[in-house]
Enzyme design. Structure first.
Site, PDB file in Angstrom:
ATOM      1  N   THR A 152       0.838  -1.191   0.000  1.00 58.89           N
ATOM      2  CA  THR A 152       0.000   0.000   0.000  1.00 58.89           C
ATOM      3  C   THR A 152       0.872   1.239   0.000  1.00 58.89           C
ATOM      4  O   THR A 152       2.008   1.201   0.474  1.00 58.89           O
ATOM      5  CB  THR A 152      -0.921   0.032   1.248  1.00 58.89           C
ATOM      6  OG1 THR A 152      -1.662   1.257   1.230  1.00 58.89           O
ATOM      7  CG2 THR A 152      -0.125  -0.037   2.541  1.00 58.89           C
ATOM      8  N   ASN A 166      -0.306   3.729   1.542  1.00 58.22           N
ATOM      9  CA  ASN A 166      -0.873   4.358   2.735  1.00 58.22           C
ATOM     10  C   ASN A 166      -0.128   3.881   3.993  1.00 58.22           C
ATOM     11  O   ASN A 166      -0.284   2.749   4.442  1.00 58.22           O
ATOM     12  CB  ASN A 166      -2.360   3.982   2.804  1.00 58.22           C
ATOM     13  CG  ASN A 166      -3.087   4.672   3.934  1.00 58.22           C
ATOM     14  OD1 ASN A 166      -2.497   4.968   4.972  1.00 58.22           O
ATOM     15  ND2 ASN A 166      -4.373   4.920   3.730  1.00 58.22           N
ATOM     16  N   GLU A 183      -2.323  -0.466 -11.259  1.00 58.10           N
ATOM     17  CA  GLU A 183      -3.661  -0.034 -11.654  1.00 58.10           C
ATOM     18  C   GLU A 183      -4.707  -0.977 -11.107  1.00 58.10           C
ATOM     19  O   GLU A 183      -4.607  -2.195 -11.271  1.00 58.10           O
ATOM     20  CB  GLU A 183      -3.753   0.004 -13.181  1.00 58.10           C
ATOM     21  CG  GLU A 183      -3.372   1.362 -13.723  1.00 58.10           C
ATOM     22  CD  GLU A 183      -4.092   1.634 -15.032  1.00 58.10           C
ATOM     23  OE1 GLU A 183      -5.312   1.882 -14.999  1.00 58.10           O
ATOM     24  OE2 GLU A 183      -3.414   1.559 -16.067  1.00 58.10           O
ATOM     25  N   ASP A 215      -8.042  -3.682  -0.336  1.00 57.45           N
ATOM     26  CA  ASP A 215      -8.806  -2.696  -1.091  1.00 57.45           C
ATOM     27  C   ASP A 215     -10.103  -2.481  -0.334  1.00 57.45           C
ATOM     28  O   ASP A 215     -10.702  -3.431   0.161  1.00 57.45           O
ATOM     29  CB  ASP A 215      -9.082  -3.181  -2.514  1.00 57.45           C
ATOM     30  CG  ASP A 215      -9.569  -2.036  -3.395  1.00 57.45           C
ATOM     31  OD1 ASP A 215      -8.936  -0.959  -3.390  1.00 57.45           O
ATOM     32  OD2 ASP A 215     -10.595  -2.199  -4.082  1.00 57.45           O
ATOM     33  N   PHE A 232     -10.996   8.992   8.990  1.00 55.75           N
ATOM     34  CA  PHE A 232     -10.567   9.642   7.751  1.00 55.75           C
ATOM     35  C   PHE A 232     -11.652   9.416   6.702  1.00 55.75           C
ATOM     36  O   PHE A 232     -12.680   8.786   6.980  1.00 55.75           O
ATOM     37  CB  PHE A 232      -9.222   9.057   7.283  1.00 55.75           C
ATOM     38  CG  PHE A 232      -9.298   7.600   6.904  1.00 55.75           C
ATOM     39  CD1 PHE A 232      -9.302   6.616   7.879  1.00 55.75           C
ATOM     40  CD2 PHE A 232      -9.382   7.216   5.571  1.00 55.75           C
ATOM     41  CE1 PHE A 232      -9.388   5.264   7.537  1.00 55.75           C
ATOM     42  CE2 PHE A 232      -9.463   5.872   5.215  1.00 55.75           C
ATOM     43  CZ  PHE A 232      -9.466   4.896   6.201  1.00 55.75           C
ATOM     44  N   GLY A 233     -11.418   9.930   5.504  1.00 59.22           N
ATOM     45  CA  GLY A 233     -12.280   9.644   4.367  1.00 59.22           C
ATOM     46  C   GLY A 233     -13.760   9.888   4.633  1.00 59.22           C
ATOM     47  O   GLY A 233     -14.167  10.980   5.044  1.00 59.22           O
ATOM     48  N   ASP A 276     -15.706   8.658   6.904  1.00 56.80           N
ATOM     49  CA  ASP A 276     -16.184   8.409   8.270  1.00 56.80           C
ATOM     50  C   ASP A 276     -17.227   9.424   8.779  1.00 56.80           C
ATOM     51  O   ASP A 276     -18.192   9.015   9.421  1.00 56.80           O
ATOM     52  CB  ASP A 276     -15.001   8.359   9.252  1.00 56.80           C
ATOM     53  CG  ASP A 276     -14.304   7.010   9.248  1.00 56.80           C
ATOM     54  OD1 ASP A 276     -14.994   5.989   9.050  1.00 56.80           O
ATOM     55  OD2 ASP A 276     -13.077   6.968   9.434  1.00 56.80           O
ATOM     56  N   HIS A 294     -14.806  -2.872   9.056  1.00 56.26           N
ATOM     57  CA  HIS A 294     -14.515  -3.739   7.922  1.00 56.26           C
ATOM     58  C   HIS A 294     -13.037  -4.120   7.901  1.00 56.26           C
ATOM     59  O   HIS A 294     -12.684  -5.281   7.741  1.00 56.26           O
ATOM     60  CB  HIS A 294     -14.902  -3.004   6.629  1.00 56.26           C
ATOM     61  CG  HIS A 294     -14.340  -1.606   6.508  1.00 56.26           C
ATOM     62  ND1 HIS A 294     -14.369  -0.703   7.543  1.00 56.26           N
ATOM     63  CD2 HIS A 294     -13.686  -0.978   5.500  1.00 56.26           C
ATOM     64  CE1 HIS A 294     -13.786   0.417   7.169  1.00 56.26           C
ATOM     65  NE2 HIS A 294     -13.359   0.275   5.930  1.00 56.26           N
ATOM     66  N   ARG A 295     -12.148  -3.136   8.083  1.00 54.12           N
ATOM     67  CA  ARG A 295     -10.719  -3.411   8.025  1.00 54.12           C
ATOM     68  C   ARG A 295     -10.280  -4.254   9.210  1.00 54.12           C
ATOM     69  O   ARG A 295      -9.499  -5.190   9.060  1.00 54.12           O
ATOM     70  CB  ARG A 295      -9.912  -2.103   7.961  1.00 54.12           C
ATOM     71  CG  ARG A 295      -8.434  -2.335   7.638  1.00 54.12           C
ATOM     72  CD  ARG A 295      -7.681  -1.082   7.233  1.00 54.12           C
ATOM     73  NE  ARG A 295      -8.263  -0.472   6.059  1.00 54.12           N
ATOM     74  CZ  ARG A 295      -9.098   0.560   6.080  1.00 54.12           C
ATOM     75  NH1 ARG A 295      -9.406   1.148   7.213  1.00 54.12           N
ATOM     76  NH2 ARG A 295      -9.617   1.023   4.978  1.00 54.12           N
TER      77      ARG A 295
HETATM   78  P1  ITT Z   1      -3.847   2.074  -1.304  1.00 52.80           P
HETATM   79  O1  ITT Z   1      -4.680   1.821  -2.525  1.00 52.80           O
HETATM   80  O2  ITT Z   1      -2.446   2.542  -1.603  1.00 52.80           O
HETATM   81  O3  ITT Z   1      -3.834   0.932  -0.317  1.00 52.80           O
HETATM   82  P2  ITT Z   1      -5.936   3.934  -0.441  1.00 52.80           P
HETATM   83  O4  ITT Z   1      -5.962   4.780   0.802  1.00 52.80           O
HETATM   84  O5  ITT Z   1      -6.272   4.588  -1.737  1.00 52.80           O
HETATM   85  O6  ITT Z   1      -4.474   3.282  -0.449  1.00 52.80           O
HETATM   86  P3  ITT Z   1      -8.119   2.079  -0.982  1.00 52.80           P
HETATM   87  O7  ITT Z   1      -7.816   1.929  -2.446  1.00 52.80           O
HETATM   88  O8  ITT Z   1      -8.433   0.868  -0.190  1.00 52.80           O
HETATM   89  O9  ITT Z   1      -6.887   2.736  -0.182  1.00 52.80           O
HETATM   90  O10 ITT Z   1      -9.273   3.142  -0.894  1.00 52.80           O
HETATM   91  C1  ITT Z   1     -10.036   3.262   0.199  1.00 52.80           C
HETATM   92  C2  ITT Z   1     -11.082   4.340  -0.041  1.00 52.80           C
HETATM   93  O11 ITT Z   1     -12.245   4.039   0.719  1.00 52.80           O
HETATM   94  C3  ITT Z   1     -10.580   5.659   0.431  1.00 52.80           C
HETATM   95  O12 ITT Z   1     -11.073   6.629  -0.469  1.00 52.80           O
HETATM   96  C4  ITT Z   1     -11.233   5.883   1.782  1.00 52.80           C
HETATM   97  O13 ITT Z   1     -11.658   7.190   1.924  1.00 52.80           O
HETATM   98  C5  ITT Z   1     -12.442   4.957   1.766  1.00 52.80           C
HETATM   99  N1  ITT Z   1     -12.420   4.221   3.038  1.00 52.80           N
HETATM  100  C6  ITT Z   1     -11.992   2.952   3.236  1.00 52.80           C
HETATM  101  N2  ITT Z   1     -12.052   2.605   4.530  1.00 52.80           N
HETATM  102  C7  ITT Z   1     -12.510   3.683   5.179  1.00 52.80           C
HETATM  103  C8  ITT Z   1     -12.764   3.968   6.530  1.00 52.80           C
HETATM  104  O14 ITT Z   1     -12.524   3.086   7.496  1.00 52.80           O
HETATM  105  N3  ITT Z   1     -13.218   5.171   6.855  1.00 52.80           N
HETATM  106  C9  ITT Z   1     -13.437   6.098   5.916  1.00 52.80           C
HETATM  107  N4  ITT Z   1     -13.211   5.936   4.611  1.00 52.80           N
HETATM  108  C10 ITT Z   1     -12.749   4.727   4.235  1.00 52.80           C
END
Ligand code: ITT
Length: 200
Positions: free
Chosen positions: A10, A12, A43, A72, A155-156, A158, A183-184
């Site tokens: 990743t 991340n 990709e 993912d 993040f994201g 949430d 989920h994670r």
């Molecule tokens: P990599 O692909 O490099 O692992 P990434 O952060 O882009 O890094 P993902 O492709 O798995 O990871 O994308 C996850 C997306 O889903 C990302 O836009 C997050 O905002 C959202 N997401 C996933 N889990 C989340 C969570 O626990 N809380 C909030 N948003 C989440």
């Protein structure tokens, strides 16, 4: 017991740290792609979380002798036909701030009644071993889209994702509370069990 190197595929950094904390450190040395000296732009061409996780894990496994794990994840909103789904990080553009993405989703959901606001977060994890064996797990957290953003944690997406257990968003609850139901967290604990039960 030989400590085995495990690369978490990743970009991340938080994901790698989280994974290193939960896995048996005596058995696996968890390193990021960067620390393993692997550079790869992969990709995500799959049509499911599971496919994309496996695509990432296989691509990195081709470049190293270590165990490779990739994940993912994304948000699936029922009233929007499953959007943003596997396109969660690309939704409205990769670099668009999440308050804008969240606001847009709230607008699109404005007229959706409570009982139709169901959603879930999904996380697929894939592991590829040096001998070619492959494993995968999927974790789901059920919830619903609130009417407004709430909270600063996480993040994201949430702030707009609410869970029945707490009656609030996953950006309001603590990281420990989220990890226990997320989920994670679920996918991670399951892949951990598989990796730790492998014969040495
Ligand atoms: P990599 O692909 O490099 O692992 P990434 O952060 O882009 O890094 P993902 O492709 O798995 O990871 O994308 C996850 C997306 O889903 C990302 O836009 C997050 O905002 C959202 N997401 C996933 N889990 C989340 C969570 O626990 N809380 C909030 N948003 C989440």
């Amino acid at each position: 017991m030989n400590r085995q190197r495990l690369v978490f595929a990743t970009g991340n950094r938080n994901k790698t740290i989280e994974f290193a904390q939960i896995l048996d450190q005596k058995r696996y040395e968890v390193v990021s792609m960067k620390d393993a000296g692997i550079e790869a732009e992969i990709e995500e061409t799959g049509s499911s979380f599971e496919e994309n996780a496996m695509i990432k894990a296989r691509a990195v496994a081709a470049l190293t002798d270590a165990v490779v794990v990739a994940d993912d994840s994304g948000l699936v909103i029922d009233a929007l036909g499953g959007e943003p789904g596997i396109y969660s990080s690309r939704y409205l553009g990769e670099d668009t701030p999440y308050d804008i993405k969240n606001q847009k989703l709230l607008e699109r959901m404005a007229d959706v009644p409570q009982e139709k606001r169901t959603a879930c977060f999904v996380c697929a994890m894939a592991a590829v071993l040096p001998d070619g064996r492959e494993f995968s797990t999927t974790g789901v957290m059920e919830g619903y889209i609130g009417y407004e953003a709430a909270g600063e944690n996480g993040f994201g997406y949430d702030p707009i994702f609410y869970v029945e257990e707490y009656g609030t968003s996953t950006a309001v609850i603590s990281p420990e509370q989220k990890n226990a139901i997320s989920h994670r967290g679920k996918a991670l604990r399951e892949i951990k069990r598989i990796l730790e039960e492998l014969p040495e």
